[in-house]
Design a protein around this motif. Structure first.
Motif, PDB file in Angstrom:
ATOM      1  N   ALA A  34       0.833  -1.199   0.000  1.00 41.64           N
ATOM      2  CA  ALA A  34       0.000   0.000   0.000  1.00 41.64           C
ATOM      3  C   ALA A  34       0.873   1.257   0.000  1.00 41.64           C
ATOM      4  O   ALA A  34       0.584   2.228  -0.717  1.00 41.64           O
ATOM      5  CB  ALA A  34      -0.934  -0.010   1.205  1.00 41.64           C
ATOM      6  N   THR A  35       1.959   1.229   0.765  1.00 42.36           N
ATOM      7  CA  THR A  35       2.864   2.373   0.797  1.00 42.36           C
ATOM      8  C   THR A  35       3.516   2.577  -0.565  1.00 42.36           C
ATOM      9  O   THR A  35       3.610   3.705  -1.060  1.00 42.36           O
ATOM     10  CB  THR A  35       3.953   2.158   1.874  1.00 42.36           C
ATOM     11  N   LEU A  36       3.941   1.484  -1.193  1.00 43.22           N
ATOM     12  CA  LEU A  36       4.558   1.599  -2.520  1.00 43.22           C
ATOM     13  C   LEU A  36       3.558   2.101  -3.556  1.00 43.22           C
ATOM     14  O   LEU A  36       3.919   2.869  -4.452  1.00 43.22           O
ATOM     15  CB  LEU A  36       5.149   0.250  -2.942  1.00 43.22           C
ATOM     16  N   ARG A  37       2.299   1.694  -3.440  1.00 45.01           N
ATOM     17  CA  ARG A  37       1.272   2.198  -4.363  1.00 45.01           C
ATOM     18  C   ARG A  37       1.089   3.703  -4.185  1.00 45.01           C
ATOM     19  O   ARG A  37       0.942   4.439  -5.163  1.00 45.01           O
ATOM     20  CB  ARG A  37      -0.057   1.472  -4.131  1.00 45.01           C
ATOM     21  N   GLN A  38       1.105   4.172  -2.940  1.00 48.32           N
ATOM     22  CA  GLN A  38       0.967   5.610  -2.688  1.00 48.32           C
ATOM     23  C   GLN A  38       2.151   6.377  -3.270  1.00 48.32           C
ATOM     24  O   GLN A  38       1.981   7.452  -3.868  1.00 48.32           O
ATOM     25  CB  GLN A  38       0.865   5.879  -1.189  1.00 48.32           C
ATOM     26  N   ILE A  39       3.355   5.824  -3.136  1.00 56.06           N
ATOM     27  CA  ILE A  39       4.541   6.475  -3.697  1.00 56.06           C
ATOM     28  C   ILE A  39       4.443   6.517  -5.215  1.00 56.06           C
ATOM     29  O   ILE A  39       4.711   7.549  -5.845  1.00 56.06           O
ATOM     30  CB  ILE A  39       5.828   5.756  -3.232  1.00 56.06           C
ATOM     31  N   ALA A  40       4.042   5.405  -5.812  1.00 54.11           N
ATOM     32  CA  ALA A  40       3.914   5.350  -7.277  1.00 54.11           C
ATOM     33  C   ALA A  40       2.867   6.344  -7.765  1.00 54.11           C
ATOM     34  O   ALA A  40       3.069   7.035  -8.769  1.00 54.11           O
ATOM     35  CB  ALA A  40       3.566   3.942  -7.724  1.00 54.11           C
ATOM     36  N   ASP A  41       1.757   6.436  -7.066  1.00 51.53           N
ATOM     37  CA  ASP A  41       0.710   7.388  -7.454  1.00 51.53           C
ATOM     38  C   ASP A  41       1.212   8.824  -7.359  1.00 51.53           C
ATOM     39  O   ASP A  41       0.937   9.647  -8.235  1.00 51.53           O
ATOM     40  CB  ASP A  41      -0.533   7.217  -6.586  1.00 51.53           C
ATOM     41  N   SER A  42       1.966   9.131  -6.314  1.00 52.36           N
ATOM     42  CA  SER A  42       2.473  10.497  -6.166  1.00 52.36           C
ATOM     43  C   SER A  42       3.526  10.801  -7.232  1.00 52.36           C
ATOM     44  O   SER A  42       3.608  11.922  -7.723  1.00 52.36           O
ATOM     45  CB  SER A  42       3.042  10.716  -4.771  1.00 52.36           C
ATOM     46  N   LEU A  43       4.324   9.816  -7.639  1.00 54.37           N
ATOM     47  CA  LEU A  43       5.314  10.034  -8.693  1.00 54.37           C
ATOM     48  C   LEU A  43       4.634  10.265 -10.033  1.00 54.37           C
ATOM     49  O   LEU A  43       5.087  11.085 -10.833  1.00 54.37           O
ATOM     50  CB  LEU A  43       6.272   8.846  -8.780  1.00 54.37           C
ATOM     51  N   GLU A  44       3.561   9.564 -10.293  1.00 52.06           N
ATOM     52  CA  GLU A  44       2.857   9.740 -11.559  1.00 52.06           C
ATOM     53  C   GLU A  44       2.292  11.149 -11.678  1.00 52.06           C
ATOM     54  O   GLU A  44       2.207  11.693 -12.770  1.00 52.06           O
ATOM     55  CB  GLU A  44       1.731   8.719 -11.686  1.00 52.06           C
ATOM     56  N   THR A  45       1.915  11.732 -10.587  1.00 54.23           N
ATOM     57  CA  THR A  45       1.346  13.081 -10.645  1.00 54.23           C
ATOM     58  C   THR A  45       2.420  14.156 -10.659  1.00 54.23           C
ATOM     59  O   THR A  45       2.159  15.274 -11.090  1.00 54.23           O
ATOM     60  CB  THR A  45       0.406  13.327  -9.450  1.00 54.23           C
ATOM     61  N   THR A  46       3.633  13.862 -10.203  1.00 54.21           N
ATOM     62  CA  THR A  46       4.676  14.892 -10.140  1.00 54.21           C
ATOM     63  C   THR A  46       5.655  14.823 -11.307  1.00 54.21           C
ATOM     64  O   THR A  46       6.265  15.826 -11.646  1.00 54.21           O
ATOM     65  CB  THR A  46       5.474  14.785  -8.832  1.00 54.21           C
ATOM     66  N   LEU A  47       5.826  13.699 -11.957  1.00 52.79           N
ATOM     67  CA  LEU A  47       6.776  13.569 -13.061  1.00 52.79           C
ATOM     68  C   LEU A  47       6.073  13.871 -14.389  1.00 52.79           C
ATOM     69  O   LEU A  47       4.901  13.565 -14.567  1.00 52.79           O
ATOM     70  CB  LEU A  47       7.355  12.156 -13.108  1.00 52.79           C
ATOM     71  N   PRO A  48       6.829  14.461 -15.324  1.00 55.56           N
ATOM     72  CA  PRO A  48       6.226  14.682 -16.645  1.00 55.56           C
ATOM     73  C   PRO A  48       6.053  13.344 -17.350  1.00 55.56           C
ATOM     74  O   PRO A  48       6.767  12.383 -17.070  1.00 55.56           O
ATOM     75  CB  PRO A  48       7.253  15.565 -17.356  1.00 55.56           C
ATOM     76  N   PRO A  49       5.102  13.260 -18.255  1.00 54.94           N
ATOM     77  CA  PRO A  49       4.912  11.997 -18.977  1.00 54.94           C
ATOM     78  C   PRO A  49       6.137  11.681 -19.821  1.00 54.94           C
ATOM     79  O   PRO A  49       6.798  12.566 -20.342  1.00 54.94           O
ATOM     80  CB  PRO A  49       3.679  12.257 -19.836  1.00 54.94           C
ATOM     81  N   THR A  50       6.448  10.444 -19.955  1.00 53.47           N
ATOM     82  CA  THR A  50       7.606  10.032 -20.741  1.00 53.47           C
ATOM     83  C   THR A  50       7.179   9.814 -22.185  1.00 53.47           C
ATOM     84  O   THR A  50       6.056   9.403 -22.466  1.00 53.47           O
ATOM     85  CB  THR A  50       8.209   8.735 -20.191  1.00 53.47           C
ATOM     86  N   THR A  51       8.097  10.105 -23.070  1.00 54.44           N
ATOM     87  CA  THR A  51       7.835   9.869 -24.498  1.00 54.44           C
ATOM     88  C   THR A  51       8.906   8.927 -25.003  1.00 54.44           C
ATOM     89  O   THR A  51      10.064   8.993 -24.596  1.00 54.44           O
ATOM     90  CB  THR A  51       7.890  11.184 -25.290  1.00 54.44           C
ATOM     91  N   PRO A  52       8.535   8.045 -25.909  1.00 58.98           N
ATOM     92  CA  PRO A  52       9.544   7.119 -26.431  1.00 58.98           C
ATOM     93  C   PRO A  52      10.573   7.880 -27.272  1.00 58.98           C
ATOM     94  O   PRO A  52      10.266   8.920 -27.851  1.00 58.98           O
ATOM     95  CB  PRO A  52       8.731   6.147 -27.283  1.00 58.98           C
ATOM     96  N   PRO A  53      11.814   7.373 -27.310  1.00 62.59           N
ATOM     97  CA  PRO A  53      12.833   8.054 -28.116  1.00 62.59           C
ATOM     98  C   PRO A  53      12.479   7.999 -29.600  1.00 62.59           C
ATOM     99  O   PRO A  53      11.854   7.050 -30.070  1.00 62.59           O
ATOM    100  CB  PRO A  53      14.106   7.277 -27.811  1.00 62.59           C
ATOM    101  N   LYS A  54      12.889   9.053 -30.330  1.00 64.34           N
ATOM    102  CA  LYS A  54      12.610   9.101 -31.774  1.00 64.34           C
ATOM    103  C   LYS A  54      13.763   8.469 -32.528  1.00 64.34           C
ATOM    104  O   LYS A  54      14.882   8.437 -32.069  1.00 64.34           O
ATOM    105  CB  LYS A  54      12.416  10.548 -32.205  1.00 64.34           C
ATOM    106  N   GLY A  55      13.461   7.964 -33.661  1.00 61.87           N
ATOM    107  CA  GLY A  55      14.497   7.368 -34.485  1.00 61.87           C
ATOM    108  C   GLY A  55      14.591   5.875 -34.255  1.00 61.87           C
ATOM    109  O   GLY A  55      13.648   5.227 -33.800  1.00 61.87           O
ATOM    110  N   ASP A  56      15.745   5.342 -34.583  1.00 60.37           N
ATOM    111  CA  ASP A  56      15.948   3.904 -34.460  1.00 60.37           C
ATOM    112  C   ASP A  56      16.113   3.531 -32.987  1.00 60.37           C
ATOM    113  O   ASP A  56      16.869   4.157 -32.251  1.00 60.37           O
ATOM    114  CB  ASP A  56      17.203   3.469 -35.225  1.00 60.37           C
TER     115      ASP A  56
END
Length: 94
Positions: free
Chosen positions: A69-91
């Motif tokens: 439960a603690t790890l889920r709370q940490i993961a949820d808070s990270l999802e709201t504070t970090l910018p969304p990731t985008t896959p690298p372009k190119g090969d």
């Protein structure tokens, strides 16, 4: 309130025992039964170690649930504070 123990007379005890022998569903416990039962008297000691182990496993499971439960709370808070990731372009190597 104290209860008085009533011990039957010998003839009453014999009548009770004779009646018990006639009941096929509930035979009286004889000396042979108690001789067989004595070797199993240590069962309670074994049972306490088994129940202790079960209690320890339940406590560990509760602890792991709390950690999850603690790890889920940490993961949820990270999802709201970090910018969304985008896959690298190119090969990509994969």
């Amino acid at each position: 309130m104290t209860q008085k123990l009533i011990i039957p007379a010998d003839d009453e005890d014999a009548a009770i025992t004779a009646a018990a022998h006639q009941d096929p569903d509930n035979p009286p416990l004889d000396d042979a039964f108690w001789q067989r039962a004595r070797p199993h008297a240590a069962f309670n000691a074994e049972r306490s170690t088994v129940s202790d182990a079960v209690t320890a496993l339940r406590q560990r499971a509760t602890h792991l649930d709390n950690e999850a439960a603690t790890l889920r709370q940490i993961a949820d808070s990270l999802e709201t504070t970090l910018p969304p990731t985008t896959p690298p372009k190119g090969d990509t190597p994969w």
